[in-house]
Design an enzyme around this catalytic site. Sequence first.
Site, PDB file in Angstrom:
ATOM      1  N   ARG A 117       0.780  -1.215  -0.019  1.00  0.00           N
ATOM      2  CA  ARG A 117      -0.100  -0.021  -0.053  1.00  0.00           C
ATOM      3  C   ARG A 117       1.009   1.045  -0.115  1.00  0.00           C
ATOM      4  O   ARG A 117       1.415   1.701   1.055  1.00  0.00           O
ATOM      5  CB  ARG A 117      -0.644  -0.042   1.484  1.00  0.00           C
ATOM      6  CG  ARG A 117      -1.688   1.146   1.179  1.00  0.00           C
ATOM      7  CD  ARG A 117      -2.890   1.501   0.421  1.00  0.00           C
ATOM      8  NE  ARG A 117      -3.951   0.609   0.463  1.00  0.00           N
ATOM      9  CZ  ARG A 117      -4.848   0.143  -0.510  1.00  0.00           C
ATOM     10  NH1 ARG A 117      -4.642   0.999  -1.622  1.00  0.00           N
ATOM     11  NH2 ARG A 117      -5.780  -0.726  -0.459  1.00  0.00           N
TER      12      ARG A 117
ATOM     13  N   ARG B 125       0.836  -6.487  -9.378  1.00  0.00           N
ATOM     14  CA  ARG B 125       1.353  -5.874  -8.046  1.00  0.00           C
ATOM     15  C   ARG B 125       1.500  -7.039  -7.081  1.00  0.00           C
ATOM     16  O   ARG B 125       2.075  -6.922  -5.895  1.00  0.00           O
ATOM     17  CB  ARG B 125       0.373  -4.852  -7.737  1.00  0.00           C
ATOM     18  CG  ARG B 125      -0.874  -5.135  -7.493  1.00  0.00           C
ATOM     19  CD  ARG B 125      -1.943  -4.143  -7.017  1.00  0.00           C
ATOM     20  NE  ARG B 125      -3.304  -4.369  -6.544  1.00  0.00           N
ATOM     21  CZ  ARG B 125      -3.861  -3.753  -5.957  1.00  0.00           C
ATOM     22  NH1 ARG B 125      -3.586  -2.518  -5.544  1.00  0.00           N
ATOM     23  NH2 ARG B 125      -5.296  -4.004  -5.624  1.00  0.00           N
TER      24      ARG B 125
ATOM     25  N   HIS C 212       0.473   3.377 -10.367  1.00  0.00           N
ATOM     26  CA  HIS C 212      -0.611   4.134  -9.435  1.00  0.00           C
ATOM     27  C   HIS C 212       0.302   4.791  -8.327  1.00  0.00           C
ATOM     28  O   HIS C 212       0.454   4.583  -7.258  1.00  0.00           O
ATOM     29  CB  HIS C 212      -1.130   2.757  -8.863  1.00  0.00           C
ATOM     30  CG  HIS C 212      -2.342   2.930  -7.920  1.00  0.00           C
ATOM     31  ND1 HIS C 212      -2.445   4.115  -6.938  1.00  0.00           N
ATOM     32  CD2 HIS C 212      -3.662   2.516  -7.915  1.00  0.00           C
ATOM     33  CE1 HIS C 212      -3.446   4.042  -6.372  1.00  0.00           C
ATOM     34  NE2 HIS C 212      -4.245   3.197  -7.147  1.00  0.00           N
TER      35      HIS C 212
ATOM     36  N   ASP D 225     -11.844  10.428  -6.475  1.00  0.00           N
ATOM     37  CA  ASP D 225     -11.480   9.351  -7.353  1.00  0.00           C
ATOM     38  C   ASP D 225     -11.986   9.498  -8.930  1.00  0.00           C
ATOM     39  O   ASP D 225     -13.006   9.427  -9.146  1.00  0.00           O
ATOM     40  CB  ASP D 225     -12.167   7.997  -6.701  1.00  0.00           C
ATOM     41  CG  ASP D 225     -11.598   6.747  -7.174  1.00  0.00           C
ATOM     42  OD1 ASP D 225     -10.777   6.679  -8.084  1.00  0.00           O
ATOM     43  OD2 ASP D 225     -12.230   5.774  -6.687  1.00  0.00           O
TER      44      ASP D 225
ATOM     45  N   GLU E  78      -1.622   8.992 -11.232  1.00  0.00           N
ATOM     46  CA  GLU E  78      -1.594   7.787 -11.787  1.00  0.00           C
ATOM     47  C   GLU E  78      -1.611   8.047 -13.380  1.00  0.00           C
ATOM     48  O   GLU E  78      -2.345   8.195 -13.847  1.00  0.00           O
ATOM     49  CB  GLU E  78      -2.434   6.777 -11.353  1.00  0.00           C
ATOM     50  CG  GLU E  78      -2.753   6.470 -10.132  1.00  0.00           C
ATOM     51  CD  GLU E  78      -3.875   5.772  -9.457  1.00  0.00           C
ATOM     52  OE1 GLU E  78      -4.112   4.653 -10.243  1.00  0.00           O
ATOM     53  OE2 GLU E  78      -4.674   6.255  -8.552  1.00  0.00           O
TER      54      GLU E  78
HETATM   55  C1  BG6 Z   1      -7.544   3.971  -7.325  1.00  0.00           C
HETATM   56  C2  BG6 Z   1      -9.045   3.789  -7.732  1.00  0.00           C
HETATM   57  O1  BG6 Z   1      -6.697   4.047  -8.372  1.00  0.00           O
HETATM   58  O2  BG6 Z   1      -7.059   2.863  -6.711  1.00  0.00           O
HETATM   59  C3  BG6 Z   1      -9.756   3.535  -6.658  1.00  0.00           C
HETATM   60  O3  BG6 Z   1      -9.520   4.740  -8.655  1.00  0.00           O
HETATM   61  C4  BG6 Z   1      -9.127   2.455  -5.588  1.00  0.00           C
HETATM   62  O4  BG6 Z   1     -11.214   3.205  -7.046  1.00  0.00           O
HETATM   63  C5  BG6 Z   1      -7.681   2.778  -5.570  1.00  0.00           C
HETATM   64  O5  BG6 Z   1      -9.913   2.542  -4.382  1.00  0.00           O
HETATM   65  C6  BG6 Z   1      -7.144   1.688  -4.556  1.00  0.00           C
HETATM   66  O6  BG6 Z   1      -7.329   0.547  -4.936  1.00  0.00           O
HETATM   67  P1  BG6 Z   1      -6.857  -0.737  -4.027  1.00  0.00           P
HETATM   68  O7  BG6 Z   1      -7.171  -1.843  -4.870  1.00  0.00           O
HETATM   69  O8  BG6 Z   1      -5.165  -0.733  -3.926  1.00  0.00           O
HETATM   70  O9  BG6 Z   1      -7.560  -0.658  -2.706  1.00  0.00           O
END
Ligand code: BG6
Length: 300
Positions: A73, A99, A169, A213, A272
């Site tokens: 994360r 990932r 991302h 978002d 992103e």
């Molecule tokens: C973003 C999306 O890129 O990633 C969101 O637009 C999403 O909708 C976020 O909640 C995180 O995703 P994840 O799968 O890492 O919790």
Amino acid sequence: MTINELNRKFGLRSMAKFVEGRGGLTKLVMTHELGRCELYLHGAHVTSYVPTGGKEVLWVSRKSLFEAGAPIRGGIPVCHPWFGPLEADPEAPMHGLARTSDFEVESVESIVPDGVSAVLKRRFAKADKPGRPGNYELRVRVTVGRSLCVACETRNLGRDELPLTEALHSYFGVSDVRKVSVMHLSGVEYFCKVKGAPGVEGAKPVTFKGEFDRVYTDTTVGAKIVDPGAKREINVSKRGSNSTVVWNPWTKKAAAMADFGDNEWPRMLCIEAANALSDAVRVPRGGKHVLETVIRAVTR
Ligand code: BG6
């Protein structure tokens, strides 16, 4: 390969060193006179970028998992070969396979005088479920020097066209998301996932007052975070990308995520470089496609 074997084969003295990272996962630390970055083989995932004389540019949650099968994360997750949920298969994991997959090292080199660069790769077999892309090779090149560059190359090894959505991302550290603004998105069409509706960005820079978002489409320009509290601007430029995603979960969504601290959301913002929604890519049989982002932080 063990860490010793990786260092013997690919290590570059003070410039590139493999070490045991969090959760016992293997991490490559690349150090150049202009900047330093850290990269996990798990997910080909960059977790740190510090320009020389500056502060950490990326954000990683204190609650992030560092374990096989789970995404990290923060940093720069590679979302590939689909971004978000996969429409054709609701069971498919969010944001694709890269990932949570382990990569191998193809090369590590010093590009005098510009930077240090590593290429990680992984081959993905023919998909075993209908609707999922498969039979391709993914190469992630990470270069650190005056900037941080992440380039993700997809080679289609199959007999058919390869449909692809994807994102680098990037999670950026900010002083307080409520006090930063994002430039270069004026007039760009977007789909807002919070409202479930399309829109067009106004003339003013983007600011943040709640969960955000948005997938901006048909834009090749990139974006810039202006962060007066940190006295810093972060430029996110890109290549091979027609979408830009901007995300901050705010209070409720952050609290609902087990790997995201409840009070951490003000300190991060995702910008992103992506290809999503109407910007999905179709890689021809035998062809390749490269998605790249270049991150440069300037302290004012
Ligand atoms: C973003 C999306 O890129 O990633 C969101 O637009 C999403 O909708 C976020 O909640 C995180 O995703 P994840 O799968 O890492 O919790």
